[in-house]
Design a protein around this motif. Sequence first.
Motif, PDB file in Angstrom:
ATOM      1  N   ALA A 118      -4.994  13.314   8.201  1.00  9.95           N
ATOM      2  CA  ALA A 118      -5.989  13.443   7.141  1.00  9.95           C
ATOM      3  C   ALA A 118      -7.173  14.218   7.675  1.00  9.95           C
ATOM      4  O   ALA A 118      -7.404  14.297   8.880  1.00  9.95           O
ATOM      5  N   THR A 119      -7.937  14.795   6.765  1.00 12.03           N
ATOM      6  CA  THR A 119      -9.191  15.449   7.125  1.00 12.03           C
ATOM      7  C   THR A 119     -10.268  14.389   7.298  1.00 12.03           C
ATOM      8  O   THR A 119     -10.533  13.603   6.382  1.00 12.03           O
ATOM      9  N   LEU A 120     -10.863  14.350   8.457  1.00 18.89           N
ATOM     10  CA  LEU A 120     -11.876  13.349   8.772  1.00 18.89           C
ATOM     11  C   LEU A 120     -13.177  13.667   8.030  1.00 18.89           C
ATOM     12  O   LEU A 120     -13.668  14.789   8.053  1.00 18.89           O
ATOM     13  N   VAL A 121     -13.731  12.650   7.357  1.00 20.24           N
ATOM     14  CA  VAL A 121     -15.008  12.785   6.652  1.00 20.24           C
ATOM     15  C   VAL A 121     -16.021  11.877   7.334  1.00 20.24           C
ATOM     16  O   VAL A 121     -15.766  10.683   7.528  1.00 20.24           O
ATOM     17  N   PHE A 122     -17.162  12.427   7.723  1.00 16.90           N
ATOM     18  CA  PHE A 122     -18.168  11.635   8.427  1.00 16.90           C
ATOM     19  C   PHE A 122     -19.556  12.026   7.958  1.00 16.90           C
ATOM     20  O   PHE A 122     -19.770  13.108   7.381  1.00 16.90           O
ATOM     21  N   HIS A 123     -20.518  11.133   8.192  1.00 18.34           N
ATOM     22  CA  HIS A 123     -21.910  11.431   7.848  1.00 18.34           C
ATOM     23  C   HIS A 123     -22.702  11.709   9.114  1.00 18.34           C
ATOM     24  O   HIS A 123     -22.202  11.539  10.243  1.00 18.34           O
ATOM     25  N   ALA A 178     -17.224  -7.335   7.098  1.00 18.86           N
ATOM     26  CA  ALA A 178     -16.007  -6.529   7.177  1.00 18.86           C
ATOM     27  C   ALA A 178     -16.288  -5.080   6.819  1.00 18.86           C
ATOM     28  O   ALA A 178     -17.083  -4.786   5.924  1.00 18.86           O
ATOM     29  N   GLY A 179     -15.629  -4.194   7.543  1.00 19.82           N
ATOM     30  CA  GLY A 179     -15.609  -2.774   7.215  1.00 19.82           C
ATOM     31  C   GLY A 179     -14.174  -2.373   6.926  1.00 19.82           C
ATOM     32  O   GLY A 179     -13.234  -3.124   7.192  1.00 19.82           O
ATOM     33  N   VAL A 180     -14.001  -1.179   6.392  1.00 24.21           N
ATOM     34  CA  VAL A 180     -12.647  -0.725   6.096  1.00 24.21           C
ATOM     35  C   VAL A 180     -12.556   0.780   6.316  1.00 24.21           C
ATOM     36  O   VAL A 180     -13.434   1.538   5.918  1.00 24.21           O
ATOM     37  N   GLY A 181     -11.509   1.175   7.012  1.00 25.56           N
ATOM     38  CA  GLY A 181     -11.174   2.585   7.121  1.00 25.56           C
ATOM     39  C   GLY A 181     -10.146   2.909   6.059  1.00 25.56           C
ATOM     40  O   GLY A 181      -9.234   2.113   5.793  1.00 25.56           O
ATOM     41  N   LEU A 182     -10.278   4.062   5.429  1.00 26.37           N
ATOM     42  CA  LEU A 182      -9.425   4.402   4.290  1.00 26.37           C
ATOM     43  C   LEU A 182      -8.822   5.788   4.445  1.00 26.37           C
ATOM     44  O   LEU A 182      -9.485   6.711   4.922  1.00 26.37           O
ATOM     45  N   ARG A 183      -7.595   5.900   4.024  1.00 29.55           N
ATOM     46  CA  ARG A 183      -6.965   7.206   3.815  1.00 29.55           C
ATOM     47  C   ARG A 183      -6.912   7.406   2.320  1.00 29.55           C
ATOM     48  O   ARG A 183      -6.297   6.621   1.599  1.00 29.55           O
ATOM     49  N   VAL A 184      -7.586   8.445   1.816  1.00 27.16           N
ATOM     50  CA  VAL A 184      -7.726   8.654   0.381  1.00 27.16           C
ATOM     51  C   VAL A 184      -7.301  10.074   0.032  1.00 27.16           C
ATOM     52  O   VAL A 184      -7.263  10.961   0.880  1.00 27.16           O
ATOM     53  N   GLU A 221       0.829  -1.206   0.000  1.00 31.94           N
ATOM     54  CA  GLU A 221       0.000   0.000   0.000  1.00 31.94           C
ATOM     55  C   GLU A 221       0.864   1.255   0.000  1.00 31.94           C
ATOM     56  O   GLU A 221       0.553   2.233  -0.694  1.00 31.94           O
ATOM     57  N   GLN A 222       1.943   1.227   0.756  1.00 31.06           N
ATOM     58  CA  GLN A 222       2.804   2.402   0.843  1.00 31.06           C
ATOM     59  C   GLN A 222       3.476   2.708  -0.490  1.00 31.06           C
ATOM     60  O   GLN A 222       3.529   3.863  -0.919  1.00 31.06           O
ATOM     61  N   THR A 223       3.983   1.686  -1.182  1.00 28.11           N
ATOM     62  CA  THR A 223       4.680   1.950  -2.437  1.00 28.11           C
ATOM     63  C   THR A 223       3.711   2.343  -3.541  1.00 28.11           C
ATOM     64  O   THR A 223       4.027   3.187  -4.378  1.00 28.11           O
ATOM     65  N   VAL A 224       2.505   1.752  -3.560  1.00 27.87           N
ATOM     66  CA  VAL A 224       1.513   2.125  -4.575  1.00 27.87           C
ATOM     67  C   VAL A 224       1.008   3.544  -4.321  1.00 27.87           C
ATOM     68  O   VAL A 224       0.827   4.331  -5.260  1.00 27.87           O
ATOM     69  N   SER A 225       0.796   3.903  -3.052  1.00 30.25           N
ATOM     70  CA  SER A 225       0.338   5.261  -2.748  1.00 30.25           C
ATOM     71  C   SER A 225       1.398   6.283  -3.141  1.00 30.25           C
ATOM     72  O   SER A 225       1.068   7.374  -3.608  1.00 30.25           O
ATOM     73  N   ALA A 226       2.677   5.940  -2.972  1.00 24.27           N
ATOM     74  CA  ALA A 226       3.738   6.848  -3.405  1.00 24.27           C
ATOM     75  C   ALA A 226       3.681   7.069  -4.907  1.00 24.27           C
ATOM     76  O   ALA A 226       3.883   8.196  -5.399  1.00 24.27           O
ATOM     77  N   ALA A 227       3.403   6.000  -5.660  1.00 19.91           N
ATOM     78  CA  ALA A 227       3.290   6.134  -7.116  1.00 19.91           C
ATOM     79  C   ALA A 227       2.103   7.006  -7.499  1.00 19.91           C
ATOM     80  O   ALA A 227       2.187   7.815  -8.433  1.00 19.91           O
ATOM     81  N   VAL A 228       0.988   6.858  -6.779  1.00 25.93           N
ATOM     82  CA  VAL A 228      -0.194   7.680  -7.052  1.00 25.93           C
ATOM     83  C   VAL A 228       0.113   9.154  -6.788  1.00 25.93           C
ATOM     84  O   VAL A 228      -0.204  10.037  -7.599  1.00 25.93           O
ATOM     85  N   LEU A 229       0.739   9.428  -5.660  1.00 27.00           N
ATOM     86  CA  LEU A 229       1.011  10.820  -5.285  1.00 27.00           C
ATOM     87  C   LEU A 229       1.984  11.490  -6.235  1.00 27.00           C
ATOM     88  O   LEU A 229       1.962  12.711  -6.389  1.00 27.00           O
ATOM     89  N   GLU A 230       2.826  10.709  -6.896  1.00 30.13           N
ATOM     90  CA  GLU A 230       3.728  11.290  -7.885  1.00 30.13           C
ATOM     91  C   GLU A 230       2.972  11.871  -9.079  1.00 30.13           C
ATOM     92  O   GLU A 230       3.488  12.737  -9.787  1.00 30.13           O
ATOM     93  N   LEU A 231       1.735  11.404  -9.281  1.00 24.71           N
ATOM     94  CA  LEU A 231       0.919  11.873 -10.404  1.00 24.71           C
ATOM     95  C   LEU A 231       0.031  13.047 -10.035  1.00 24.71           C
ATOM     96  O   LEU A 231      -0.614  13.632 -10.911  1.00 24.71           O
ATOM     97  N   LEU A 232      -0.034  13.416  -8.753  1.00 25.06           N
ATOM     98  CA  LEU A 232      -0.960  14.445  -8.291  1.00 25.06           C
ATOM     99  C   LEU A 232      -0.206  15.658  -7.772  1.00 25.06           C
ATOM    100  O   LEU A 232       0.885  15.534  -7.210  1.00 25.06           O
ATOM    101  N   ASP A 289      -2.003  17.804  -5.679  1.00 27.16           N
ATOM    102  CA  ASP A 289      -2.629  17.969  -4.369  1.00 27.16           C
ATOM    103  C   ASP A 289      -2.432  16.686  -3.560  1.00 27.16           C
ATOM    104  O   ASP A 289      -2.975  15.639  -3.900  1.00 27.16           O
ATOM    105  N   HIS A 290      -1.635  16.762  -2.491  1.00 29.15           N
ATOM    106  CA  HIS A 290      -1.376  15.586  -1.668  1.00 29.15           C
ATOM    107  C   HIS A 290      -2.210  15.561  -0.392  1.00 29.15           C
ATOM    108  O   HIS A 290      -1.973  14.722   0.484  1.00 29.15           O
ATOM    109  N   ALA A 291      -3.181  16.470  -0.256  1.00 29.22           N
ATOM    110  CA  ALA A 291      -4.040  16.473   0.923  1.00 29.22           C
ATOM    111  C   ALA A 291      -4.845  15.177   0.961  1.00 29.22           C
ATOM    112  O   ALA A 291      -5.256  14.640  -0.071  1.00 29.22           O
ATOM    113  N   ALA A 292      -5.066  14.656   2.186  1.00 32.88           N
ATOM    114  CA  ALA A 292      -5.727  13.362   2.333  1.00 32.88           C
ATOM    115  C   ALA A 292      -6.988  13.474   3.180  1.00 32.88           C
ATOM    116  O   ALA A 292      -7.135  14.379   4.006  1.00 32.88           O
TER     117      ALA A 292
END
Length: 513
Positions: free
Chosen positions: A222-227, A183-189, A140-151, A153-156
């Motif tokens: 990260a900025t917390l997003v909630f409903h 199962a549930g999942v918490g995400l940093r996006v 996850e860490q190496t793929v996220s680094a590749a994604v951020l290289e394309l953006l 805005d790195h805010a999460a």
Amino acid sequence: MVGKKIGGRTYYYLAESARVDGKPRVVTQRYLGTADEIARAVPGGEPASASYRTYGDVAAVWATLSRLDFVARVDDVVRAKPSLGLTLAVAVLHRATAPETPIGDWWAAAPDVVRPRLSTVDGLWRALERLTPERIAGIEQTVSAAVLELLDDHAALAVDVPQFAAFAPADCTLPSACRGVLAGVGLRVTRDGAIPLASRLYRRDDGTAPTFASLTGELGPATLVFHAGQAAQLDLGSRSGFVGSLPLTDHPELLTQPASARKRVDPERFAGLTALDTHAVVDGVRRRVILTHSATLHAAQSRAFADELATATRELDGLAEALAAGTHRGDRAQVHAEIGRVTRGRRIERVLTAVLSGNRAGEIRLERRIDAAALARLDEEFFGKQVLVTDRDWPIGDVVTAYRARTHLESTFRWLTGPAVTGPTPRWEWTRQRIAAHGLVSVLAATVTHLMRREADRAGMNLSVRELLDQLAGIGELVLTYPSTGGRPRTKRLLTELDPGQQALADLFQLSR
């Protein structure tokens, strides 16, 4: 192009798709002929055979994986033999393009864009059992680094998706009726595109699920997003860095503001969305709140309420008829209980009332009324509205985009994981390690497809992930195989005729042959 098998022969049609009620649909189709007839119509001699397969979705996802240098990055992290990078890439490709199709069936019809790289998918999921928690975190860490290289805005954002997946037990013939692992999942996006960067998978059915606040704390800054349903779990008076929604009834003073108080947000990004940017006291602290009104949401809620109101009135009318005919001889308490069941919830009780006359069983009569004024107030004050709260000074459009990230992710995972993940065949017991491997594949599939969706959005195509993949899947490939002249048989590959939307996607993801 689509094929229809009739009497043992396949006949091909050129199908044109369009968006109908927001979903892709085939609207016209033109007969092309059999494979032999199509082959004879193509210049360059008569091929020995012709075949058709879907192409665009697999090619676009594979191109995105290649752009991320996915295989090499995973292998650098895992350092296992045989290589896991290609195996994981194929698993992600399958999950992103055909999540409901068994991987063996999908592989048999997969385009040649990926087939030469892997000889078979037999044993693929057994190989992924080597993904330890440490390896998963590293991937996850190496793929996220590749994604951020394309953006830029790195805010999460930190988002919780409690309805991530249901893993059915191995001996269950009907997964939807079996008690498996929820199962549930918490995400940093990413704020830009809601592209998953890190995940925290958890069980919801064994009493060990983390609280929302603790879960998001594990995902990093990260900025917390909630409903609105999660707002009560958070102390917004002391928290910083959040975007969320509040129950509409908490701020009636905002709901009665006239429509003229709202301004259009961004017609190009948010058609029909208006907003009032103001302040209100939330958990004892004066906070920035934004009242939004969506014309699309208003129409959908209005239709849903009309259907629910119609159902409630039919039930009350049936009860009234039964009382009048003497077939219902309950006392007033029993009748009141039935009325309460019909009118309870969804604001039905605001507009629909039932008046009883008579006291003794057999003499009780019911008359129902719809309050037109109350219905008009409900339509004006509630439908289409949300109250967002944040401590960020972002433009309104960015606040709305951040809040909607959760909705996009929930929609994506509903499609990627389905009502129940059945896993490989034969089914296996869902150990913690196997659930983690499936979770990683699903999250990475969301990462790749959300990156693709972001690129399409920047090109002016506002599509959900599923709409995007459906349109890409409509881009087919015709493979013509010519007789051998002494060497290997020569093949020619052609893309099927594309509509303007498909052509734009083919250009965006460089799918031309």
